[in-house]
Structure formats: structure tokens, C-alpha cells
Scaffold this motif. Structure first.
Motif, PDB file in Angstrom:
ATOM      1  N   ASN A 258       0.856  -1.180   0.000  1.00 61.77           N
ATOM      2  CA  ASN A 258       0.000   0.000   0.000  1.00 61.77           C
ATOM      3  C   ASN A 258       0.896   1.235   0.000  1.00 61.77           C
ATOM      4  N   CYS A 259       1.649   1.389  -1.091  1.00 62.06           N
ATOM      5  CA  CYS A 259       2.699   2.404  -1.170  1.00 62.06           C
ATOM      6  C   CYS A 259       2.761   2.940  -2.596  1.00 62.06           C
ATOM      7  N   ASP A 260       2.388   4.186  -2.776  1.00 65.93           N
ATOM      8  CA  ASP A 260       2.350   4.759  -4.123  1.00 65.93           C
ATOM      9  C   ASP A 260       3.739   4.944  -4.719  1.00 65.93           C
ATOM     10  N   SER A 261       4.762   5.177  -3.889  1.00 66.36           N
ATOM     11  CA  SER A 261       6.110   5.301  -4.446  1.00 66.36           C
ATOM     12  C   SER A 261       6.602   3.958  -4.982  1.00 66.36           C
ATOM     13  N   ALA A 262       6.181   2.855  -4.356  1.00 60.89           N
ATOM     14  CA  ALA A 262       6.503   1.533  -4.893  1.00 60.89           C
ATOM     15  C   ALA A 262       5.800   1.305  -6.229  1.00 60.89           C
ATOM     16  N   ARG A 263       4.536   1.680  -6.287  1.00 59.86           N
ATOM     17  CA  ARG A 263       3.800   1.531  -7.545  1.00 59.86           C
ATOM     18  C   ARG A 263       4.416   2.396  -8.644  1.00 59.86           C
ATOM     19  N   ALA A 264       4.749   3.627  -8.296  1.00 58.15           N
ATOM     20  CA  ALA A 264       5.322   4.541  -9.291  1.00 58.15           C
ATOM     21  C   ALA A 264       6.675   4.055  -9.788  1.00 58.15           C
ATOM     22  N   SER A 265       7.497   3.528  -8.885  1.00 62.87           N
ATOM     23  CA  SER A 265       8.812   3.030  -9.305  1.00 62.87           C
ATOM     24  C   SER A 265       8.666   1.826 -10.234  1.00 62.87           C
ATOM     25  N   LYS A 266       7.691   0.991  -9.974  1.00 60.69           N
ATOM     26  CA  LYS A 266       7.448  -0.157 -10.855  1.00 60.69           C
ATOM     27  C   LYS A 266       6.973   0.309 -12.225  1.00 60.69           C
ATOM     28  N   ILE A 267       6.093   1.284 -12.266  1.00 63.37           N
ATOM     29  CA  ILE A 267       5.611   1.819 -13.544  1.00 63.37           C
ATOM     30  C   ILE A 267       6.777   2.397 -14.346  1.00 63.37           C
TER      31      ILE A 267
END
Length: 243
Positions: free
Chosen positions: A178-187
């Protein structure tokens, strides 16, 4: 398995944000692709006894004078720091040069971040050079994980975020995320990996900053996966190969 009982995976995009994350009992992965954690992986894989990460140039010089068979190394603002013997390039630390020696290392961003982390269960270092070793280790651990980007003087950078994204891409399904920086880094990583990573990074600020000093070859080396498949672990203030 539901996210409720999975360990947590988060990405901290800058040391300035570290205080927002709970590192107590977590595995923290220090990431400084250009170039500290790449140099750590290369030196240890090539037989260095250990890497001793220190915060200041003066401490590096002092310890270098005190520790037998040691090398003082590091940089400030991308250049070899005055008073040190060697720089912060993984290409400098061949087996013939570094084997059996203690590398005392200080850098602008990576070693600074390492010393900021408190109360972690374990601190390891990650780079593209040891990507699979990091991922394999994390996958086997039932611990919360924080991927901590050294950035550039607290400013977001591309290369550390891409590495974090590569780890999330491989392991995200094993964690509650539940971490948007993790999602953004993956994108960002999934956007970049279709081409050569170094080509994606050539328009980035830190690439341009280091290219001024003629370090293009070093940076291309630093984004080559798994050339140095070791897991550096911090033990007693020293980075050593996990055993």
C-alpha cells in the motif's frame, strides 16, 4: 494470501523522506546505483575483505591510516574527494587490486543514507549489479522491506528509482504493498526496461552530472544486471558478503 498477513514492501524515494517510514524490524535495502552500492557489490564480489562505509572524508582518511591493508575511496559531487586514494567506480576494484583488502568508502549520498537508518532488522545494499541476489534473499525472508533510494542530495533521481522498481516488479506479489512510491517506481521501470536502461537514463540529471567527468562507461556498467551476484550485509559497521 491476503495483504493483511503479507509482509510490507515500501519505497522511500529520498533520505529526506526516511523519517516517514517505520524501519524498526524491517530489512532496509540501501540503493545508490550511481555509484556507491554498485562499487560495494563489485568490490566484495572481487574478494575485498569488507567495505567500511563512513560518513565523512576525514573519517575515511583516519581509518585508512589505522587499518592495515586498507584502501581509502570515495567522492564528493561525483569527483574523487581530496585526500582519498581512489574514487567511487566499480571498475576500479578488480580482483587483483582489492582482494583481501578493506575498502573504506565515503560518498555524497549512499553512505550517508546508510548511517541514517535506525532500528532495522537488517541493512543490505542493492544495485543492478546484484539485482537477483537481492531479490532472491528478500523473497526468502518473512520481513517488512524498505527500498531506500539514496537520491542526489535529497532530490529524487531516476536510477535509484528504477532499481527499486525492478525489485518491486519481481517481488511485489509476495508483499502487501500500500505504497504509491513503490507503484510509481514499478511503472517507471516497466516503461524503461523495453529499451536499454542506460539509454533511458541518458536524459537524467545524475547521468548528465557524471558524464561531465567522462564516466559514461562506468554508468553503463552500473545498470548491467547481475555482474556481481553477491549480497552485501551490514554487520558490526562493515559491509560483508552474506554467509
Amino acid at each position: 494470501m491476503s495483504d493483511i498477513i503479507k509482509p510490507r514492501l515500501e519505497v522511500c524515494l529520498s533520505p529526506a523522506l526516511l523519517h516517514l517510514y517505520d524501519t524498526k524490524g524491517a530489512i532496509v535495502v540501501i540503493i545508490d546505483v550511481f555509484r556507491a552500492t554498485s562499487t560495494v557489490a563489485a568490490a566484495l564480489h572481487n574478494g575485498a575483505k569488507c567495505v567500511l562505509p563512513v560518513a565523512s572524508v576525514q573519517e575515511c582518511i583516519t581509518l585508512g591510516n589505522e587499518i592495515p591493508n586498507s584502501i581509502t575511496a570515495g567522492e564528493r559531487d561525483g569527483k574523487i574527494a581530496e585526500g582519498l586514494q581512489h574514487g567511487n567506480s566499480p571498475l576500479e576494484y578488480s580482483a587483483g587490486f582489492v582482494q583481501g583488502k578493506t575498502l573504506v568508502l565515503t560518498t555524497t549520498n549512499g553512505t550517508r543514507l546508510l548511517h541514517m537508518v535506525k532500528h532495522a532488522h537488517l541493512i543490505i545494499t542493492g544495485s543492478f549489479l546484484n539485482l537477483s541476489a537481492v531479490c532472491d534473499f528478500l523473497k526468502a525472508q518473512p520481513q517488512n522491506v524498505l527500498l531506500a533510494c539514496a537520491s542526489w542530495k535529497d532530490r529524487f533521481n531516476m536510477e535509484d528509482t528504477l532499481f527499486a522498481g525492478a525489485v518491486v516488479d519481481r517481488l511485489g506479489g509476495s508483499y502487501g504493498m500500500n505504497c504509491d512510491s513503490a507503484r510509481a517506481s514499478k511503472i517507471l521501470y516497466n516503461q524503461a526496461k523495453g529499451a536499454h536502461l542506460i539509454d533511458f537514463l541518458k536524459d537524467s540529471a545524475h547521468y548528465k552530472r557524471l558524464a561531465v567527468y567522462g564516466l559514461e562507461r562506468e554508468m553503463e556498467y552500473c545498470v548491467t544486471p547481475d555482474l556481481h551476484p553477491v549480497l552485501p550485509v551490514l554487520k558490526g559497521g562493515e559491509l560483508v558478503v552474506a554467509g
